[in-house]
Scaffold this active site. Sequence first.
Site, PDB file in Angstrom:
ATOM      1  N   THR A   1    -161.273 -21.222  80.185  1.00 11.89           N
ATOM      2  CA  THR A   1    -161.130 -21.837  78.872  1.00 11.89           C
ATOM      3  C   THR A   1    -160.542 -23.247  78.967  1.00 11.89           C
ATOM      4  OG1 THR A   1    -159.834 -21.665  76.827  1.00 11.89           O
ATOM      5  CG2 THR A   1    -158.907 -20.594  78.738  1.00 11.89           C
ATOM      6  N   ASP A   2    -160.794 -24.046  77.944  1.00 11.94           N
ATOM      7  CA  ASP A   2    -160.172 -25.379  77.879  1.00 11.94           C
ATOM      8  C   ASP A   2    -158.681 -25.289  77.590  1.00 11.94           C
ATOM      9  OD1 ASP A   2    -160.313 -24.533  75.215  1.00 11.94           O
ATOM     10  OD2 ASP A   2    -161.367 -26.304  74.482  1.00 11.94           O
ATOM     11  N   GLU A   3    -158.206 -24.120  77.144  1.00 14.88           N
ATOM     12  CA  GLU A   3    -156.797 -24.027  76.749  1.00 14.88           C
ATOM     13  C   GLU A   3    -155.848 -24.152  77.931  1.00 14.88           C
ATOM     14  OE1 GLU A   3    -155.661 -21.346  73.737  1.00 14.88           O
ATOM     15  OE2 GLU A   3    -157.537 -21.579  72.644  1.00 14.88           O
TER      16      GLU A   3
ATOM     17  N   TYR B   1    -151.410 -16.701  76.458  1.00 16.06           N
ATOM     18  CA  TYR B   1    -152.826 -16.507  76.812  1.00 16.06           C
ATOM     19  C   TYR B   1    -153.275 -17.575  77.798  1.00 16.06           C
ATOM     20  CZ  TYR B   1    -157.854 -17.325  76.386  1.00 16.06           C
ATOM     21  OH  TYR B   1    -159.177 -17.567  76.672  1.00 16.06           O
TER      22      TYR B   1
ATOM     23  N   LYS C   1    -154.639 -17.383  81.758  1.00 16.56           N
ATOM     24  CA  LYS C   1    -155.965 -17.871  82.184  1.00 16.56           C
ATOM     25  C   LYS C   1    -155.786 -18.935  83.275  1.00 16.56           C
ATOM     26  CE  LYS C   1    -159.517 -16.937  80.861  1.00 16.56           C
ATOM     27  NZ  LYS C   1    -160.470 -15.853  81.244  1.00 16.56           N
TER      28      LYS C   1
HETATM   29  P1  NAD Z   1    -163.408 -10.657  73.839  1.00 15.32           P
HETATM   30  O1  NAD Z   1    -161.964 -10.404  73.555  1.00 15.32           O
HETATM   31  O2  NAD Z   1    -164.372 -10.655  72.733  1.00 15.32           O
HETATM   32  O3  NAD Z   1    -163.928  -9.578  74.907  1.00 15.32           O
HETATM   33  C1  NAD Z   1    -163.177  -9.203  76.027  1.00 15.32           C
HETATM   34  C2  NAD Z   1    -163.869  -8.008  76.673  1.00 15.32           C
HETATM   35  O4  NAD Z   1    -163.147  -7.656  77.870  1.00 15.32           O
HETATM   36  C3  NAD Z   1    -163.884  -6.750  75.794  1.00 15.32           C
HETATM   37  O5  NAD Z   1    -165.152  -6.143  75.841  1.00 15.32           O
HETATM   38  C4  NAD Z   1    -162.825  -5.858  76.414  1.00 15.32           C
HETATM   39  O6  NAD Z   1    -163.068  -4.480  76.211  1.00 15.32           O
HETATM   40  C5  NAD Z   1    -162.940  -6.242  77.881  1.00 15.32           C
HETATM   41  N1  NAD Z   1    -161.715  -5.975  78.647  1.00 15.32           N
HETATM   42  C6  NAD Z   1    -160.436  -6.297  78.296  1.00 15.32           C
HETATM   43  N2  NAD Z   1    -159.577  -5.859  79.241  1.00 15.32           N
HETATM   44  C7  NAD Z   1    -160.326  -5.277  80.224  1.00 15.32           C
HETATM   45  C8  NAD Z   1    -160.022  -4.672  81.460  1.00 15.32           C
HETATM   46  N3  NAD Z   1    -158.753  -4.571  81.900  1.00 15.32           N
HETATM   47  N4  NAD Z   1    -161.034  -4.178  82.216  1.00 15.32           N
HETATM   48  C9  NAD Z   1    -162.322  -4.257  81.776  1.00 15.32           C
HETATM   49  N5  NAD Z   1    -162.676  -4.809  80.598  1.00 15.32           N
HETATM   50  C10 NAD Z   1    -161.688  -5.333  79.828  1.00 15.32           C
HETATM   51  O7  NAD Z   1    -163.442 -12.021  74.650  1.00 15.32           O
HETATM   52  P2  NAD Z   1    -164.475 -13.233  74.572  1.00 15.32           P
HETATM   53  O8  NAD Z   1    -164.117 -14.091  73.424  1.00 15.32           O
HETATM   54  O9  NAD Z   1    -165.842 -12.691  74.717  1.00 15.32           O
HETATM   55  O10 NAD Z   1    -164.063 -14.032  75.894  1.00 15.32           O
HETATM   56  C11 NAD Z   1    -164.650 -13.687  77.139  1.00 15.32           C
HETATM   57  C12 NAD Z   1    -164.087 -14.591  78.220  1.00 15.32           C
HETATM   58  O11 NAD Z   1    -164.365 -15.948  77.898  1.00 15.32           O
HETATM   59  C13 NAD Z   1    -162.573 -14.509  78.374  1.00 15.32           C
HETATM   60  O12 NAD Z   1    -162.266 -14.586  79.744  1.00 15.32           O
HETATM   61  C14 NAD Z   1    -162.055 -15.729  77.632  1.00 15.32           C
HETATM   62  O13 NAD Z   1    -160.838 -16.170  78.181  1.00 15.32           O
HETATM   63  C15 NAD Z   1    -163.170 -16.715  77.903  1.00 15.32           C
HETATM   64  N6  NAD Z   1    -163.374 -17.754  76.877  1.00 15.32           N
HETATM   65  C16 NAD Z   1    -163.502 -17.431  75.565  1.00 15.32           C
HETATM   66  C17 NAD Z   1    -163.761 -18.420  74.620  1.00 15.32           C
HETATM   67  C18 NAD Z   1    -163.946 -18.098  73.157  1.00 15.32           C
HETATM   68  O14 NAD Z   1    -164.018 -19.017  72.352  1.00 15.32           O
HETATM   69  N7  NAD Z   1    -164.027 -16.844  72.761  1.00 15.32           N
HETATM   70  C19 NAD Z   1    -163.864 -19.751  75.038  1.00 15.32           C
HETATM   71  C20 NAD Z   1    -163.701 -20.055  76.401  1.00 15.32           C
HETATM   72  C21 NAD Z   1    -163.472 -19.046  77.308  1.00 15.32           C
HETATM   73  O1  DAU Z   2    -160.545 -23.009  73.231  1.00 21.71           O
HETATM   74  C1  DAU Z   2    -161.092 -21.832  73.761  1.00 21.71           C
HETATM   75  C2  DAU Z   2    -160.347 -20.659  73.186  1.00 21.71           C
HETATM   76  O2  DAU Z   2    -160.806 -20.529  71.838  1.00 21.71           O
HETATM   77  C3  DAU Z   2    -160.585 -19.362  73.940  1.00 21.71           C
HETATM   78  O3  DAU Z   2    -160.077 -19.485  75.241  1.00 21.71           O
HETATM   79  C4  DAU Z   2    -159.917 -18.193  73.221  1.00 21.71           C
HETATM   80  O4  DAU Z   2    -160.227 -16.971  73.881  1.00 21.71           O
HETATM   81  C5  DAU Z   2    -160.435 -18.137  71.800  1.00 21.71           C
HETATM   82  O5  DAU Z   2    -159.737 -17.139  71.088  1.00 21.71           O
HETATM   83  C6  DAU Z   2    -160.233 -19.485  71.110  1.00 21.71           C
HETATM   84  O6  DAU Z   2    -158.827 -19.747  70.903  1.00 21.71           O
HETATM   85  P1  DAU Z   2    -158.296 -20.397  69.549  1.00 21.71           P
HETATM   86  O7  DAU Z   2    -156.874 -20.068  69.396  1.00 21.71           O
HETATM   87  O8  DAU Z   2    -158.676 -21.832  69.476  1.00 21.71           O
HETATM   88  O9  DAU Z   2    -159.241 -19.586  68.493  1.00 21.71           O
HETATM   89  P2  DAU Z   2    -158.906 -18.943  67.074  1.00 21.71           P
HETATM   90  O10 DAU Z   2    -160.219 -18.552  66.480  1.00 21.71           O
HETATM   91  O11 DAU Z   2    -157.844 -17.927  67.153  1.00 21.71           O
HETATM   92  O12 DAU Z   2    -158.337 -20.185  66.262  1.00 21.71           O
HETATM   93  C7  DAU Z   2    -159.098 -21.372  66.102  1.00 21.71           C
HETATM   94  C8  DAU Z   2    -158.223 -22.349  65.329  1.00 21.71           C
HETATM   95  O13 DAU Z   2    -158.064 -21.857  63.993  1.00 21.71           O
HETATM   96  C9  DAU Z   2    -156.817 -22.492  65.893  1.00 21.71           C
HETATM   97  O14 DAU Z   2    -156.394 -23.832  65.736  1.00 21.71           O
HETATM   98  C10 DAU Z   2    -155.978 -21.573  65.018  1.00 21.71           C
HETATM   99  C11 DAU Z   2    -156.681 -21.633  63.672  1.00 21.71           C
HETATM  100  N1  DAU Z   2    -156.623 -20.396  62.858  1.00 21.71           N
HETATM  101  C12 DAU Z   2    -156.957 -19.216  63.429  1.00 21.71           C
HETATM  102  C13 DAU Z   2    -156.920 -18.043  62.713  1.00 21.71           C
HETATM  103  C14 DAU Z   2    -157.259 -16.722  63.359  1.00 21.71           C
HETATM  104  C15 DAU Z   2    -156.270 -20.473  61.516  1.00 21.71           C
HETATM  105  O15 DAU Z   2    -155.992 -21.561  60.995  1.00 21.71           O
HETATM  106  N2  DAU Z   2    -156.234 -19.315  60.805  1.00 21.71           N
HETATM  107  C16 DAU Z   2    -156.515 -18.101  61.348  1.00 21.71           C
HETATM  108  O16 DAU Z   2    -156.420 -17.062  60.627  1.00 21.71           O
END
Ligand code: NAD
Ligand code: DAU
Length: 357
Positions: free
Chosen positions: A130-132, A156, A160
Amino acid sequence: MTTVLITGGAGFIGTNFLRYVRRTRPDWHIVNLDLLTYAGNPENLADLAGDPLYTFVHGDICDRALVEGLLRRYGIDTIVHFAAESHVDRSILGPAPFIQTNIVGTYSLLEAARTVWPDEKKVRFHHISTDEVFGSLGPNEPPFSEATPYAPTSPYAATKAASDHLVRAYHHTYGLPTLITNCSNNYGPHQYPEKLIPLMILNALDGKPLPVYGDGGQIRDWLFVEDHCEALLAVLERGRVGETYMIGGGVQPTNLEIVAELCAILDQVLPGSPHRPHGALIRFVADRPGHDRRYAMDISKIQSELGWSPRHNLAEGLRASVTWYLRNSTWLEAIRSREGFREWMDVNYAKRGVTEP
Ligand code: NAD
Ligand code: DAU
């Protein structure tokens, strides 16, 4: 033929990637290892049940014996590692599962890979990050690039970052053929409705408040999930081993702009809704502790080396997402009625109250 182990394939991005691979690489055998935590949804992949080249394994990436057994039994040559605890707000309320899955789980996979694949050159370990991990940008700072130093700020992001460092170290020390991608905020079909975009859609449909943290001026870089999947396959197949690639959408609206745009789309597509105008549901609530202000991505490396660029612009992607959630109301309903969802909403939002922007 490639035999790929996808971890976390029942989650949001994993599901989309698995489906993308199924469509574009029909001869690959896909093994999906997922613990089915609250974020994992077997319904996402129910239609693949009869596919002879798809195997679902319900299990934990921290179980090294299980992972080693899978690598040997199926002759796996490629790992694409999505499994993680992924929600920043949950990591603030309880970091323990993040340490366990994101750090210990990645370590377990790396150990299994180097045990089963000693000296193998054609295998790949692709770590999804992730970019975070880079922390927060000031208003005039340049976007994150492959050269940006790590500076994670949330539990988090710290876990990562730790997992990224482990993956790099296994390449450097043991020669494991690794790839790392750091991506910005994804959105689109199958995203669990604790995240900003699906949560806003869900609440707006119910006529509930749309909780915007702080002043809503935080900036994220948004990428439609299918574009991310395309980038991942390009890196997996053509990326240089040991390298890192930034992936992002190239659009950086404020959170408030995103929510307003979603409300405008809902106003258009639901002309008979009693909750129009949906923008009237927006409420400013107490901010996320340590909230990163701004992310932005420099994607020039993946563009020049692999020819990838996002295909969807934000307006199209948001519209496609709204349409998907409207068409899949039973999917949304099932999550809403699952144990834990309501409790999470209560614990995360009850104490925030409504604030002035
Ligand atoms: P998500 O939370 O939707 O899904 C996570 C999945 O991992 C689930 O299916 C869960 O059951 C499984 N899991 C959790 N713990 C586990 C374990 N111990 N063993 C096996 N399976 C397990 O997550 P996502 O949003 O799809 O993100 C997927 C990946 O991408 C993560 O590594 C996250 O850090 C990364 N990522 C997410 C975003 C985003 O915006 N969502 C952006 C950049 C990177
Ligand atoms: O940047 C990549 C990341 O993006 C991933 O690594 C994470 O797994 C993914 O969850 C996401 O993180 P964020 O914290 O950016 O996503 P989230 O959807 O939780 O929040 C997006 C933005 O919106 C953040 O600035 C917080 C804000 N927010 C979020 C929620 C849930 C609100 O203002 N209100 C809300 O209720």
